[in-house]
Design a protein around this motif. Structure first.
Motif, short mmCIF file in Angstrom:
data_model
loop_
_atom_site.label_atom_id
_atom_site.label_comp_id
_atom_site.label_asym_id
_atom_site.label_seq_id
_atom_site.Cartn_x
_atom_site.Cartn_y
_atom_site.Cartn_z
N ALA A 13 26.61 9.98 1.14
CA ALA A 13 27.51 8.82 1.09
C ALA A 13 27.10 7.86 -0.01
O ALA A 13 27.96 7.31 -0.73
CB ALA A 13 27.49 8.11 2.45
N SER A 14 25.78 7.66 -0.16
CA SER A 14 25.29 6.75 -1.20
C SER A 14 25.62 7.26 -2.59
O SER A 14 26.05 6.49 -3.47
CB SER A 14 23.77 6.57 -1.05
OG SER A 14 23.25 5.77 -2.08
N LYS A 15 25.45 8.55 -2.81
CA LYS A 15 25.71 9.14 -4.12
C LYS A 15 27.18 9.04 -4.50
O LYS A 15 27.53 8.75 -5.65
CB LYS A 15 25.26 10.60 -4.14
CG LYS A 15 25.51 11.28 -5.48
CD LYS A 15 25.01 12.72 -5.50
CE LYS A 15 25.26 13.37 -6.84
NZ LYS A 15 24.79 14.76 -6.91
N LEU A 16 28.05 9.29 -3.52
CA LEU A 16 29.48 9.32 -3.80
C LEU A 16 30.16 7.97 -3.57
O LEU A 16 31.37 7.83 -3.78
CB LEU A 16 30.17 10.38 -2.92
CG LEU A 16 29.70 11.82 -3.13
CD1 LEU A 16 30.44 12.76 -2.17
CD2 LEU A 16 29.89 12.27 -4.57
N SER A 19 31.71 5.93 2.73
CA SER A 19 31.09 5.59 4.01
C SER A 19 30.51 6.84 4.65
O SER A 19 30.99 7.96 4.42
CB SER A 19 32.11 4.96 4.95
OG SER A 19 33.06 5.93 5.37
N SER A 20 29.47 6.66 5.46
CA SER A 20 28.85 7.81 6.13
C SER A 20 29.82 8.47 7.11
O SER A 20 29.78 9.69 7.31
CB SER A 20 27.58 7.35 6.88
OG SER A 20 27.89 6.35 7.84
N SER A 21 30.71 7.68 7.72
CA SER A 21 31.68 8.26 8.65
C SER A 21 32.65 9.17 7.93
O SER A 21 33.05 10.22 8.45
CB SER A 21 32.43 7.15 9.40
OG SER A 21 33.15 6.33 8.49
N THR A 22 33.03 8.80 6.70
CA THR A 22 33.93 9.65 5.90
C THR A 22 33.24 10.96 5.55
O THR A 22 33.83 12.04 5.66
CB THR A 22 34.34 8.93 4.60
OG1 THR A 22 35.07 7.76 4.93
CG2 THR A 22 35.21 9.84 3.72
N LYS A 40 35.27 17.54 -2.53
CA LYS A 40 34.31 16.75 -3.32
C LYS A 40 33.01 16.54 -2.54
O LYS A 40 31.90 16.73 -3.06
CB LYS A 40 34.94 15.41 -3.68
CG LYS A 40 34.01 14.44 -4.42
CD LYS A 40 34.72 13.12 -4.67
CE LYS A 40 33.80 12.11 -5.33
NZ LYS A 40 34.50 10.79 -5.53
N ILE A 41 33.16 16.17 -1.26
CA ILE A 41 31.98 15.90 -0.43
C ILE A 41 31.21 17.18 -0.12
O ILE A 41 29.97 17.21 -0.19
CB ILE A 41 32.41 15.20 0.88
CG1 ILE A 41 32.91 13.78 0.57
CG2 ILE A 41 31.26 15.16 1.90
CD1 ILE A 41 33.53 13.07 1.76
#
Length: 342
Positions: A13-16, A19-22, A40-41
């Motif tokens: 989540a930090s790199k992209l 949010s962590s929930s996403t 992408k994730i």
């Protein structure tokens, strides 16, 4: 060497800059996330070396897909075969097995039951410790709807799944065999009468003597702490040193029966001419000892498969289903040189 830390969804989540929930939903292919974002994730997760924490996910869902097996000692051939049957059935259904050994200690059994409960096992299969009197430490599983199966060493007063052999019939058949070989004074090696398997085999032994009009000599019933080799050797030596020694021994396990053969041979007692011996379980040692040991069959693998099946079947049922069900299996006598006079 510096170990790399595990990559988490928070790192992705930090790199992209998401949010962590996403990230979490995308890794589970949740339809609320667009395919472009999911791709992408998931690509980033693969490149970063992310591994999903299946245990954490299962704990959140309260489903570990793990069966806890609580036994006395894994080195006993019967119990290792029992575990083999459990594992085969569990693995077929995608379940893992955790094995815990009480070493025949009630205190260890209580603590291990708590540990299995804390680890949120999906089901429990247990063969009780020799000295267990109170089984209330298993009520926690019943209260939470966790299927519980007692196998072989079962309690007398606990309503749940029970898988065992017909121990009365087993004791009767073994004693009858010795009587038919001409034995008149048959000693009986037994374990704690708290355990249904030993009290029932003793009851079968007594019934056979009665049916064949042989007197019951209480001094020939020998109570063991653990049915160990050392105990069997010591008690056999004492029995054969009596003025009126037994001419037959029915031991409720093969370990003590083999010890009886060894002790008798040391005292130059001929087997089976002077002393006929039969054990129980049909352990590998039964065919290694000379003379080979007569014994009763104990379908360990089958009992393991049935026990695991009961757990797995219950997990598919509504949780208001009753637990109580008894599975009773038959046994046979395998006649070998240690008792064969005729």
């Amino acid at each position: 060497m510096t170990l790399k830390k595990d990559i988490t969804i928070y790192d992705i989540a930090s790199k992209l800059e998401l949010s962590s929930s996403t990230v979490s939903r995308a890794l589970r292919n949740n339809p609320s996330i667009s395919k472009k974002t999911i791709d992408k994730i998931q690509k980033a997760a693969k490149e970063m070396g992310y591994r999903p924490n299946k245990l954490a996910a299962s704990l959140r869902g309260n489903k570990t897909k793990t069966i806890g097996v609580l036994i006395s000692k894994i080195e006993r051939p019967f119990l290792s075969s029992l575990i083999s049957g459990i594992e085969v059935k569990a693995q077929e259904s995608g379940y893992n097995v955790i094995i815990a050994q009480s070493h025949d200690s009630y205190e260890d059994e209580v603590n291990l039951a708590k540990t299995l409960y804390s680890n949120r096992v999906s089901g429990v299969i247990c063969s009780l410790a020799m000295d267990t009197k109170d089984t209330s430490h298993f009520q926690q599983f019943i209260d939470k709807g966790i299927p519980l199966v007692f196998v072989d060493r079962v309690p007398r007063d606990f309503n749940t799944f029970l898988v065992m052999i017909d121990n009365f019939s087993a004791g009767y058949k073994a004693t009858k065999h010795l009587i038919e070989q001409g034995c008149k004074r048959i000693a009986h090696f037994t374990g704690s009468q708290l355990r249904y398997i030993y009290s029932e085999r003793k009851r079968g032994y007594i019934a056979a003597l009665k049916d064949y009009n042989l007197p019951l000599d209480e001094s020939l019933i020998c109570y063991f702490d653990n049915l160990s080799y050392k105990e069997g050797e010591k008690i056999t030596t004492e029995l054969l040193s009596r003025e009126n020694p037994p001419d037959g021994i029915f031991a409720t396990n093969d370990t003590s029966a083999v010890a009886a053969i060894k002790a008798a041979k040391k005292m130059n007692v001929k087997i089976p001419e002077d002393l006929a011996i039969i054990g129980f379980n049909d352990d590998p040692i039964a065919t290694i000892i000379e003379p080979q040991l007569s014994t009763g069959t104990h379908p360990a693998v089958k009992m393991g498969v049935i026990s695991a099946t009961k757990v797995l079947e219950y997990l598919k049922k509504p949780k208001n289903q009753d637990f109580m069900e008894i599975t009773l299996l038959n046994t046979d006598i395998i006649v070998r040189e240690s008792s064969k006079r005729k």
